[in-house]
Scaffold this motif. Structure first.
Motif, PDB file in Angstrom:
ATOM      1  N   GLN A 175      -3.612 -51.395 -59.792  1.00  0.00           N
ATOM      2  CA  GLN A 175      -3.164 -52.603 -59.961  1.00  0.00           C
ATOM      3  C   GLN A 175      -2.285 -53.292 -59.049  1.00  0.00           C
ATOM      4  O   GLN A 175      -2.022 -54.528 -58.974  1.00  0.00           O
ATOM      5  CB  GLN A 175      -2.891 -52.971 -61.426  1.00  0.00           C
ATOM      6  N   PHE A 176      -1.442 -52.408 -58.508  1.00  0.00           N
ATOM      7  CA  PHE A 176      -0.383 -53.043 -57.337  1.00  0.00           C
ATOM      8  C   PHE A 176      -0.685 -52.786 -56.009  1.00  0.00           C
ATOM      9  O   PHE A 176       0.111 -53.352 -55.145  1.00  0.00           O
ATOM     10  CB  PHE A 176       0.947 -52.122 -57.685  1.00  0.00           C
ATOM     11  N   LEU A 177      -1.895 -52.517 -55.918  1.00  0.00           N
ATOM     12  CA  LEU A 177      -2.324 -52.248 -54.386  1.00  0.00           C
ATOM     13  C   LEU A 177      -2.979 -53.523 -53.935  1.00  0.00           C
ATOM     14  O   LEU A 177      -3.817 -54.040 -54.596  1.00  0.00           O
ATOM     15  CB  LEU A 177      -3.276 -50.956 -54.267  1.00  0.00           C
ATOM     16  N   PRO A 178      -2.862 -53.837 -52.481  1.00  0.00           N
ATOM     17  CA  PRO A 178      -3.608 -55.110 -52.075  1.00  0.00           C
ATOM     18  C   PRO A 178      -5.046 -55.057 -51.817  1.00  0.00           C
ATOM     19  O   PRO A 178      -5.828 -55.797 -51.360  1.00  0.00           O
ATOM     20  CB  PRO A 178      -2.650 -55.538 -51.006  1.00  0.00           C
ATOM     21  N   PHE A 179      -5.546 -53.541 -51.929  1.00  0.00           N
ATOM     22  CA  PHE A 179      -7.022 -53.361 -51.742  1.00  0.00           C
ATOM     23  C   PHE A 179      -7.591 -52.426 -52.524  1.00  0.00           C
ATOM     24  O   PHE A 179      -6.735 -51.868 -53.374  1.00  0.00           O
ATOM     25  CB  PHE A 179      -6.900 -52.771 -50.201  1.00  0.00           C
ATOM     26  N   LYS A 180      -8.910 -52.435 -52.768  1.00  0.00           N
ATOM     27  CA  LYS A 180      -9.452 -51.448 -53.877  1.00  0.00           C
ATOM     28  C   LYS A 180      -9.710 -50.165 -53.359  1.00  0.00           C
ATOM     29  O   LYS A 180     -10.121 -50.041 -52.037  1.00  0.00           O
ATOM     30  CB  LYS A 180     -10.967 -52.439 -53.967  1.00  0.00           C
ATOM     31  N   VAL A 181      -9.449 -49.205 -54.206  1.00  0.00           N
ATOM     32  CA  VAL A 181      -9.502 -47.880 -53.876  1.00  0.00           C
ATOM     33  C   VAL A 181     -10.745 -47.123 -54.497  1.00  0.00           C
ATOM     34  O   VAL A 181     -11.441 -46.702 -53.798  1.00  0.00           O
ATOM     35  CB  VAL A 181      -8.173 -47.167 -54.263  1.00  0.00           C
TER      36      VAL A 181
END
Length: 278
Positions: A130-136
């Motif tokens: 939820q804190f990452l700017p991209f999808k993992v």
């Protein structure tokens, strides 16, 4: 004649020929027969049918993801595995035994549990995702993350005993002669560690190529996007396409063997070069 007699008398294992025979028999039953079964199964296919099974766009996309992500994960683990091993051996840290035990966690953790845990962490509503700017999760990045997770212990545990046996007086001598820390590491320490580092890289790479359980949960398994080759083989089997599954397995087997052979040759070359320099 006398040297041969002495060699026989000094043999550590009694009944060496018998032990060697059991070893070859065991390896044949466990390794050679299962692998040869894949080649025998595909021998009934025509060349065109084999080519169509292993070269479709969906299969080629799975090759690119599997080999690319495995190579990238092994390279990352080679760098950070060396760092982790160095800290565990050379630094005195609070909770060092706990950290050392955590390194082995991917060994003991069931792969399905690892996949579910990674998905929960890196999903868009997960603790980290939820804190990452991209999808993992459910992308090729998720495949890479899972392969890094399961491959790290192979590098750390391969390097650790070599670092523990490394003579620090050589590093002190290099420092005395005016070498900087970077020069000491690159010219004194790294050449000694390189064979073990290549071994750890090879083990991590080989493990990543065949990883299944931890990847399928976080990958999303989208055809042409995040579908790994082992999953594609399972899919073919579920569709009763046994020839197609074994054909893809043969390609993976041959490609993996060639890559590992090249890496082992590079490892042998570094050892010979290191022995010649000393």
């Amino acid at each position: 004649m006398l040297s041969r007699l002495l060699l026989r008398q000094r043999s550590v294992l009694p009944g060496f020929n018998l032990a060697l025979g059991f070893t070859l028999l065991y390896l044949s039953l466990i390794v050679l027969l299962p692998l040869s079964a894949a080649f025998i199964k595909t021998s009934g296919m025509t060349l065109q049918a084999f080519w169509d099974a292993v070269s479709s766009p969906r299969v080629l996309a799975s090759y690119r993801l599997t080999f690319g992500a495995s190579l990238a994960a092994a390279l990352v683990n080679a760098v950070f595995g060396l760092l982790v091993a160095w800290v565990l051996v050379r630094q005195q840290l609070p909770g060092k035994r706990v950290i050392d035990a955590l390194v082995d966690l991917p060994f003991a953790l069931p792969t399905a549990v690892a996949g579910i845990a990674l998905t929960a962490l890196y999903a868009q509503n997960g603790w980290i995702g939820q804190f990452l700017p991209f999808k993992v999760a459910f992308t090729p990045v998720g495949v890479f993350v899972a392969l890094v997770f399961i491959g790290l212990p192979f590098v750390v545990r391969t390097l650790q005993p070599v670092l523990e046996d490394l003579d620090r007086s050589v590093e002190e001598a290099a420092a005395t002669l005016g070498a900087s820390r970077v020069q000491t590491f690159l010219k004194v320490v790294l050449p000694v560690l390189l064979p073990a580092l290549l071994t750890g890289f090879t083990l991590a790479f080989a493990r990543a190529l065949g990883e299944y359980g931890s990847v399928i949960f976080i990958a999303g398994n989208l055809p042409m996007v995040s579908e790994i080759t082992p999953l594609l083989i399972i899919t073919r089997l579920e569709q009763y396409d046994y020839h197609g599954a074994t054909a893809i397995a043969v390609v993976m087997l041959v490609a993996s063997f060639v890559l590992l052979l090249l890496i082992n040759a590079l490892q042998a070359w570094t050892r010979r070069r290191q022995g010649a320099s000393t």
